[in-house]
Design a protein around this motif. Structure first.
Motif, short mmCIF file in Angstrom:
data_model
loop_
_atom_site.label_atom_id
_atom_site.label_comp_id
_atom_site.label_asym_id
_atom_site.label_seq_id
_atom_site.Cartn_x
_atom_site.Cartn_y
_atom_site.Cartn_z
N THR A 276 -5.65 7.55 -8.91
CA THR A 276 -6.32 6.33 -9.34
C THR A 276 -7.78 6.62 -9.71
OG1 THR A 276 -6.86 5.76 -7.06
CG2 THR A 276 -4.82 4.85 -7.97
N LYS B 263 0.84 -1.18 0.00
CA LYS B 263 0.00 0.00 0.00
C LYS B 263 0.89 1.25 0.00
CE LYS B 263 -3.84 2.06 2.62
NZ LYS B 263 -3.30 3.43 2.67
N THR C 246 -2.16 4.19 -3.50
CA THR C 246 -2.61 2.89 -3.99
C THR C 246 -2.98 1.96 -2.85
OG1 THR C 246 -0.39 1.91 -3.97
CG2 THR C 246 -1.05 3.10 -5.97
N ARG C 247 -3.78 0.96 -3.19
CA ARG C 247 -4.11 -0.09 -2.25
C ARG C 247 -3.11 -1.23 -2.38
NH1 ARG C 247 -10.54 -1.24 -2.19
NH2 ARG C 247 -9.66 -3.15 -1.31
N SER C 248 -3.00 -2.04 -1.36
CA SER C 248 -2.14 -3.23 -1.45
C SER C 248 -2.83 -4.26 -2.32
CB SER C 248 -1.86 -3.80 -0.06
OG SER C 248 -3.08 -4.17 0.57
N ASP D 226 -13.75 -2.42 -10.33
CA ASP D 226 -12.75 -2.41 -9.26
C ASP D 226 -11.33 -2.18 -9.79
OD1 ASP D 226 -12.87 -2.60 -6.47
OD2 ASP D 226 -11.93 -4.58 -6.48
N PHE E 59 -6.81 -4.24 -8.45
CA PHE E 59 -6.12 -2.96 -8.28
C PHE E 59 -4.71 -3.00 -8.85
CE2 PHE E 59 -9.54 -2.64 -5.22
CZ PHE E 59 -9.92 -1.31 -5.34
#
Length: 562
Positions: A507, A84, A88-90, A133, A100
């Motif tokens: 994002t 992460k 950004t997400r992990s 997503d 993602f």
């Protein structure tokens, strides 16, 4: 009002005839414009390569089979974890990245549009959930039609108007974009533990042939005026000698061509370019396929280029996946999607020391080098079937450098080198040709008029790479090409900087395109009434729960056919 000026970049924009000119690109409110005001944010791209955002025509990134692949490869994910960050997400990577991570890694390479090429219609709601997503990218999906029992019965009985209505209703109901055909008739045969071996072998219990399915769906795509031609995974994929089926598949619709854009697109042709009688004698027949394509303008293809290393094969071609499972002894999962299609997933490793894999590696490159018109051959690895999409820079370096290819060839088994042709091929792609096979040509094939170029009015999807094409010779400095294309310096998506100095900094939610076919409303209504009855008789869900409303898509964009 957001304005950006990309200054002094070295621009390659084949659609607009720009071949390495130093120029500025002006952006306002998500579009390319002629000029911007003095308050615009300036990005100095002096000495850098500038192209439109990449457009991938065929990459398995979302849906039920992709999730099955993720579940089947826990060890794959454990090796590749994306942490992460502030923006950004992990997530996990490997051969089947999470949603993602898929968006992040495409964006870092300068890609801004990616099409999921095979969704089972009954499960397309889930495909759209995953597309929703997936950040940054614009996307769409191709519903599967080549093994639809109801449609095959219409084709068998010569009910073309009913077949047209059926396809049109299904495309709109699933918010799909094009007609996908996988092993026409063969996946339905697999429901009975069988397959079809030729274009003229009838499908069990239905008595319609793959040739009839292909021709009917090609005509239907023309009648519905769809922006992309039928997208075909031919019969006999992955079998020695299958190049003959590939040429026959292309030729079976030749008489339907009336000029203009191609009417049939064959996908991942590396998997269907095999000569020989068995795995011992397998050889490359890419030159024979290329010769046919060079002589016939009604066909386009993508490569399905092999990259040595880990892969996860996944396809609606259930019988082929079972064959691969038997050959390798690897894990295998299979699905049968009611009246519509099927699927299979098998992990695989492409090894340079394996003579069969070595021949497969050569076939994709030979196709790209032998087909003279780059507007009809596109870069893919059939992700994740022949390699991961993040290896596109490596494939590009092979196309641009004979030296890079020779380095690989020198390490291939001698038995394989006798059965390939690539050692005699000295063509090296130019930057303009790379721009065609990765963005301009793919956008044109998909009917995306605002993508793949940097002309005024285009979507402001721009990739800036840290390499000077006037100073770096790709033929000799192929490693520099590979390094630069792996991490773009800047990427702009709809006028917003999403990658800055190689790192994700935003994002946004990308569009999801879907097509509204060109059809008379009374034909569509008749198809709907018939389907209501069929749903009560055959389907496990109600008719009312099948269509996907446009509101289900995070950022829908309807493309009106015609």
């Amino acid at each position: 009002m957001t304005e950006i000026l990309i200054k002094n970049g070295i621009v390659y924009d084949p659609i607009n005839g720009i071949d390495g000119e130093q120029m500025d690109i002006a952006i306002r409110d998500g579009k390319i414009v002629e000029s911007v005001g003095p308050e615009a944010q300036v990005l100095d791209a002096s000495g850098m390569l500038v192209m439109a955002g990449g457009v991938d025509i065929h990459s398995h990134i979302a849906g039920s089979k992709v999730n099955a692949g993720r579940l089947l490869r826990p060890e794959d994910h454990a090796r590749d974890v994306e942490p992460k960050t502030r923006y950004t997400r992990s997530g996990v990577g490997g051969t089947v990245p999470s949603t993602f991570v898929t968006g992040y890694r495409y964006a870092r390479m300068g890609y801004t549009t990616v099409f999921e090429p095979a969704t089972p219609r009954l499960k397309t709601r889930h495909t759209h959930e995953e597309l929703n997503d997936t950040p940054i990218l614009d996307k769409a999906c191709f519903p599967l039609f080549g093994n639809d029992v109801l449609l095959m019965e219409y084709i068998r009985d010569g009910k073309i108007e009913e077949a047209v209505g059926h396809v049109a209703w299904m495309l709109e109901a699933t918010k799909g974009y094009a007609i996908k055909i996988v092993n026409p008739g063969g996946v339905e045969a697999w429901s009975w533990g069988l397959n079809v071996r030729s274009l003229d072998e009838p499908v069990p219990k239905i008595n319609v042939t793959p040739r009839e399915i292909l021709r009917a769906l090609c005509r239907i795509a023309q009648m519905l005026k769809l922006p992309h031609p039928i997208h075909v995974h031919p019969n006999n994929l992955g079998k020695p000698g299958n190049y003959e089926t590939t040429i026959e598949t292309m030729d079976c619709v030749r008489d339907l061509y009336e000029g203009g854009k191609p009417i049939i697109h064959l996908t991942h042709v590396q998997f269907t370019g095999y000569g020989g009688r068995d795995w011992v004698s397998i050889s490359s027949e890419a030159p024979a396929i290329a010769d046919y394509i060079n002589k016939h303008p009604h066909v386009s293809i993508d490569l399905g280029q092999v990259v040595f290393g880990q892969a996860t094969t996944m396809t609606a071609d259930g019988p082929f996946q079972f064959l691969l499972h038997e050959i390798t002894g690897e894990r295998w999962t299979n699905a049968d999607v009611e009246l519509e299609t099927g699927a299979g997933v098998v992990p695989y490793v492409f090894r340079r020391s394996n003579p069969v894999n070595a021949v497969q590696w050569a076939i994709g490159l030979e196709l790209a080098l032998e087909i003279r018109d780059p507007w009809r051959v596109f870069l893919t690895t059939d992700h994740p079937n022949a390699g991961v999409f993040t290896e596109y820079p490596r494939v590009i370096s092979w196309l641009m450098s004979r030296k890079a290819r020779e380095r690989v060839i020198s390490k291939l088994p001698r038995s394989a080198r006798r059965r390939i042709n690539i050692e005699t091929m000295d063509r090296e792609y130019t930057w303009s040709e790379i721009a065609i096979i990765t963005r301009a040509g793919t956008a044109r094939s998909l009917g995306l008029k605002d993508k793949g170029h940097l002309g005024v009015g285009a979507d402001a999807d721009v990739a800036v790479y840290p390499i000077n094409p006037r100073e770096v010779n790709p033929s000799k400095d192929y490693r520099a090409v590979r390094k630069a294309l792996k991490n773009a310096y800047w990427v702009i998506k709809d006028g917003e900087i999403v990658v800055n100095r190689g790192e994700i900094v935003s994002t946004p939610t990308g569009r999801t395109y879907w097509v509204k076919p060109y059809i008379e409303e009374d034909v569509l209504r008749a198809a709907e009434e018939t389907l209501r009855e069929k749903f009560r008789e055959y389907y496990t869900i109600s008719f009312e729960n099948y269509p996907i409303p446009e509101s289900f898509l995070a950022k829908p964009v309807m493309v009106k056919a015609g």
